[in-house]
Design a protein around this motif. Structure first.
Motif, PDB file in Angstrom:
ATOM      1  N   TYR A  94     -13.989   7.569  -5.417  1.00 20.77           N
ATOM      2  CA  TYR A  94     -14.003   6.195  -5.917  1.00 20.77           C
ATOM      3  C   TYR A  94     -15.001   6.053  -7.043  1.00 20.77           C
ATOM      4  O   TYR A  94     -16.160   6.430  -6.902  1.00 20.77           O
ATOM      5  CB  TYR A  94     -14.399   5.225  -4.792  1.00 20.77           C
ATOM      6  N   TRP A 107      -0.859   7.106  -0.852  1.00 22.07           N
ATOM      7  CA  TRP A 107      -0.498   6.621   0.476  1.00 22.07           C
ATOM      8  C   TRP A 107      -0.226   7.775   1.452  1.00 22.07           C
ATOM      9  O   TRP A 107      -0.562   7.701   2.632  1.00 22.07           O
ATOM     10  CB  TRP A 107       0.708   5.687   0.430  1.00 22.07           C
ATOM     11  N   TYR A 136       0.826  -1.209   0.000  1.00 24.23           N
ATOM     12  CA  TYR A 136       0.000   0.000   0.000  1.00 24.23           C
ATOM     13  C   TYR A 136       0.863   1.263   0.000  1.00 24.23           C
ATOM     14  O   TYR A 136       0.455   2.303  -0.499  1.00 24.23           O
ATOM     15  CB  TYR A 136      -0.929   0.037   1.211  1.00 24.23           C
ATOM     16  N   LYS A 137       2.049   1.163   0.556  1.00 24.28           N
ATOM     17  CA  LYS A 137       2.932   2.332   0.634  1.00 24.28           C
ATOM     18  C   LYS A 137       3.426   2.776  -0.741  1.00 24.28           C
ATOM     19  O   LYS A 137       3.949   3.870  -0.890  1.00 24.28           O
ATOM     20  CB  LYS A 137       4.107   2.042   1.563  1.00 24.28           C
ATOM     21  N   ASN A 138       3.234   1.926  -1.767  1.00 25.54           N
ATOM     22  CA  ASN A 138       3.619   2.279  -3.133  1.00 25.54           C
ATOM     23  C   ASN A 138       2.515   3.025  -3.868  1.00 25.54           C
ATOM     24  O   ASN A 138       2.725   3.511  -4.975  1.00 25.54           O
ATOM     25  CB  ASN A 138       3.974   1.008  -3.921  1.00 25.54           C
ATOM     26  N   ASP A 139       1.334   3.094  -3.260  1.00 24.52           N
ATOM     27  CA  ASP A 139       0.222   3.779  -3.900  1.00 24.52           C
ATOM     28  C   ASP A 139       0.473   5.284  -3.887  1.00 24.52           C
ATOM     29  O   ASP A 139       0.913   5.828  -2.876  1.00 24.52           O
ATOM     30  CB  ASP A 139      -1.082   3.460  -3.153  1.00 24.52           C
ATOM     31  N   PRO A 140       0.193   5.973  -4.984  1.00 15.70           N
ATOM     32  CA  PRO A 140       0.425   7.427  -5.026  1.00 15.70           C
ATOM     33  C   PRO A 140      -0.358   8.205  -3.956  1.00 15.70           C
ATOM     34  O   PRO A 140       0.046   9.300  -3.577  1.00 15.70           O
ATOM     35  CB  PRO A 140      -0.050   7.835  -6.421  1.00 15.70           C
TER      36      PRO A 140
END
Length: 192
Positions: free
Chosen positions: A171, A154, A148-152
């Motif tokens: 969403y 985050w 999840y930490k790679n999500d823009p």
């Protein structure tokens, strides 16, 4: 028809369409009293059962389903208020909540606080997630999902977990996009 006659009148009385096309429809309902004992051969009016609207929403998926119901009801009954409200909801979504991905509204999401929740791991057990994250008795939801930490986005969640404001996301849920398309199609077929 007997149910919808009463329900549509109530639902319309709880719907707000603003001059700019934005809208509010019932969201959370609070019930009091009790329904009458069911008798299939002679259904009662449930006069001891009452509902109030606890809060309202502009959720596009729910509004689309509501607009579709109003379109079908209006087409069959001839009720002009249900027809015009269905149109106003669909036009309001299109005019106010459309972006390059579809139709959606921003949502404040306080439930992301659960990312810090502990994950139950039985005493003496440990392991590794497929992505390499260690699973121990001190694992949290996010500690075993480091991807999840790679999500823009985050940084919004991380700031919230550190005490900041709840993040706001828009969403584009598949079910809502499909319901909007179906509602627009139904309105066009039935009323245009």
């Amino acid at each position: 028809k007997a149910v919808l006659d009463k329900w549509v009148k109530w639902a319309l009385s709880k719907t707000t369409i603003n001059p700019d096309g934005t809208y509010q429809i019932p969201s959370t309902l609070q019930w009091s009293g009790q329904p009458d004992t069911w008798n299939a051969s002679s259904p009662s009016a449930n006069s001891g059962l009452h509902v109030t609207v606890a809060d309202y929403t502009n959720d596009v998926g729910v509004a689309a389903a509501y607009a579709k119901t109003l379109a079908y009801y209006g087409a069959r009954s001839g009720d002009t208020a249900s027809k015009s409200t269905a149109k106003a909801l669909l036009d309001g979504m299109w005019g106010n909540y459309q972006d390059s991905l579809g139709i959606a509204v921003p949502e404040t999401r306080s439930d992301y606080s659960r990312f810090n929740d502990s994950v139950y791991v039985p005493s003496g057990w440990s392991g590794t997630m497929p992505n390499g994250d260690a699973i121990t008795s001190s694992s949290t939801f996010s500690s075993i999902r480091s991807f999840y930490k790679n999500d823009p986005a985050w940084s919004k969640i991380e700031a919230y977990l550190k005490g900041g404001a709840a993040p706001v996301f828009t969403y584009h849920r598949f079910w809502a996009q499909a319901d909007i398309a179906l509602a627009m199609g139904s309105y066009a077929e039935l009323l245009e």
